[in-house]
Design a protein around this motif. Structure first.
Motif, PDB file in Angstrom:
ATOM      1  N   ARG A 129       0.844  -1.193   0.000  1.00 53.92           N
ATOM      2  CA  ARG A 129       0.000   0.000   0.000  1.00 53.92           C
ATOM      3  C   ARG A 129       0.886   1.252   0.000  1.00 53.92           C
ATOM      4  O   ARG A 129       2.073   1.191   0.344  1.00 53.92           O
ATOM      5  N   PRO A 135      -5.492  12.470   1.068  1.00 51.65           N
ATOM      6  CA  PRO A 135      -6.564  13.342   1.560  1.00 51.65           C
ATOM      7  C   PRO A 135      -6.116  13.940   2.888  1.00 51.65           C
ATOM      8  O   PRO A 135      -6.134  13.271   3.913  1.00 51.65           O
ATOM      9  N   GLU A 167      -4.869   5.029  -3.093  1.00 51.49           N
ATOM     10  CA  GLU A 167      -6.135   5.769  -2.993  1.00 51.49           C
ATOM     11  C   GLU A 167      -6.404   6.648  -4.210  1.00 51.49           C
ATOM     12  O   GLU A 167      -5.486   7.244  -4.779  1.00 51.49           O
ATOM     13  N   GLY A 187     -11.083   6.337   0.370  1.00 44.66           N
ATOM     14  CA  GLY A 187     -10.798   6.682   1.754  1.00 44.66           C
ATOM     15  C   GLY A 187     -12.052   6.980   2.551  1.00 44.66           C
ATOM     16  O   GLY A 187     -13.136   7.186   2.000  1.00 44.66           O
ATOM     17  N   ARG A 189     -12.962   9.582   4.105  1.00 44.50           N
ATOM     18  CA  ARG A 189     -13.593  10.887   3.876  1.00 44.50           C
ATOM     19  C   ARG A 189     -14.392  10.919   2.569  1.00 44.50           C
ATOM     20  O   ARG A 189     -15.165  11.840   2.340  1.00 44.50           O
ATOM     21  N   HIS A 275      -5.040   3.042  11.126  1.00 46.87           N
ATOM     22  CA  HIS A 275      -5.937   4.185  11.306  1.00 46.87           C
ATOM     23  C   HIS A 275      -6.921   3.893  12.432  1.00 46.87           C
ATOM     24  O   HIS A 275      -7.401   4.804  13.093  1.00 46.87           O
TER      25      HIS A 275
HETATM   26  C1  PEP Z   1      -4.794   5.930   4.377  1.00 47.15           C
HETATM   27  O1  PEP Z   1      -5.059   4.743   4.139  1.00 47.15           O
HETATM   28  O2  PEP Z   1      -3.634   6.377   4.466  1.00 47.15           O
HETATM   29  C2  PEP Z   1      -5.924   6.849   4.687  1.00 47.15           C
HETATM   30  C3  PEP Z   1      -5.869   8.147   4.395  1.00 47.15           C
HETATM   31  O3  PEP Z   1      -6.935   6.206   5.267  1.00 47.15           O
HETATM   32  P1  PEP Z   1      -8.381   6.705   5.799  1.00 47.15           P
HETATM   33  O4  PEP Z   1      -9.149   7.098   4.592  1.00 47.15           O
HETATM   34  O5  PEP Z   1      -8.923   5.476   6.485  1.00 47.15           O
HETATM   35  O6  PEP Z   1      -8.152   7.835   6.778  1.00 47.15           O
END
Ligand code: PEP
Ligand code: MN
Length: 343
Positions: A129, A135, A167, A187, A189, A275
């Motif tokens: 990943r 974001p 993402e 993600g 958000r 997270h």
């Molecule tokens: C991520 O996987 O780095 C991330 C931004 O995850 P999330 O959307 O769960 O905050």
């Protein structure tokens, strides 16, 4: 759907309800009891607004029988759907094997992502990943390297053979990200960005879809339905913790969603303990707990030098911790009739 009339409802009120039901294109079947009347509504209730019936005079309440999502529902799927990431069958979610996706929060540079990919591979994890489009809550924070980051990920895949998960933030980037990625991540958000969900549903790469941080499971599965209904059946759900009053962790990682979602949906479920907790030292224990309660995969942030990570260093484990964790996970997997053998 069942419309329960009040005990004092008049025949005219029952007739009004049956007329509304017919106007909606559904069939009515009134059942007159000793104390009250109920109207069974026959047909696909998902297309109608039950609130209209609930507001009709003489109605006590309306009970839905079907889940508001059709393709995501477990219903007659006895098996969990298998979703494969990348070429071959080294990374299949929803089967006996429980794959681990690991890597940094962000793609920081060519050398960093390559070193991370090699560490992920050496630890025995199954996919890499790393965010190329990030974001960020703060507009001045590092936003990711964009397409250059995607190219760095692709180079790391070429070097290690690991499929890559990254993402996508906007519908207009879906084509670009799907050109490089083996799996698109949506993600937390963006989990109710319906245009993005649809755009991901119209392309063919698998989608790892995170749960919104304030989303109910019903809302989550309706969001997944957007991707399925747009034509892409390869959806992997990912619980990454929700917002609560609790402040000892970044989010509250609700592991009971794993058995609950398995009852409601046939889609595989991945847990993101990074997270989910925000703290690297909690990640191994929560990963093992997730394995024990039946998750179909894990998504873990690992950084070659967490103290100097550009994003999410505090929740990123080191390559050495990942290696030990992979050994522990293999043992826990056996206890729950799964496997977690090196990819
Ligand atoms: C991520 O996987 O780095 C991330 C931004 O995850 P999330 O959307 O769960 O905050
Ligand atoms: Mn992150």
């Amino acid at each position: 759907m069942i419309v329960v009339m009040r005990p004092d409802a008049t025949q005219a009120q029952v007739d009004h309800v049956t007329n509304l039901v017919r106007e909606m294109g559904l069939k009515d079947h009134p059942i007159v009891g000793t104390d009250l009347t109920v109207v069974a509504v026959i047909g696909d209730e998902r297309k109608v607004d039950g609130d209209v019936l609930e507001r009709a005079p003489g109605v006590n309440k309306v009970m839905r029988v079907l889940a508001p999502y059709k393709m995501a529902a477990r219903t007659d799927h006895t098996e969990t759907t298998r979703v494969t990431i990348g070429e071959g069958d080294g990374c299949v979610f929803g089967g006996t094997q429980v794959p681990v996706i690991a890597g940094p929060c962000s793609v920081e540079g060519e050398q960093e992502i390559l070193a991370a990919a090699e560490a992920v591979k050496a630890a025995g994890a199954h996919a890499l990943r790393g965010g190329a489009f990030k974001p960020r809550t703060n507009p001045y924070a590092f936003q990711g390297h964009g397409e250059d980051g995607l190219k760095m990920l692709a180079a790391a895949r070429d070097a290690t053979g690991l499929p890559i998960v990254t993402e996508v933030l906007t519908p207009s980037d879906v084509e670009l990200v799907s050109k490089y990625a083996d799996c698109l991540q949506i993600g937390t958000r963006n989990s109710q960005n319906f245009k993005l969900l649809e755009a991901c549903g119209k392309q063919s790469k698998p989608v790892l879809m995170k749960r919104g941080m304030s989303m109910t499971l019903d809302e989550y599965l309706q969001a997944a339905e957007y991707i399925l209904a747009a034509g892409n059946g390869n959806v992997i759900l990912c619980e990454r913790g929700i917002r609560t009053f609790e402040d000892h962790t970044r989010n509250t990682l609700s592991l009971s969603v794993v058995p609950e979602l398995h009852e409601r949906t046939h889609l595989p479920i991945v847990i993101d303990p990074s997270h989910g907790t925000g703290k690297a030292h909690l990640v191994p224990a929560m990963s093992k707990a997730a394995m024990a309660c039946g998750c179909d995969g894990l998504a873990i942030e690992m950084h070659i030098d967490p103290e100097h990570a550009l994003t999410d260093g505090a929740q990123s484990i080191t390559p050495a911790v990942l290696s030990d964790l992979m050994e522990d996970l293999a043992r826990v997997a056996v206890a729950v009739d799964r496997t977690c053998v090196p990819g």
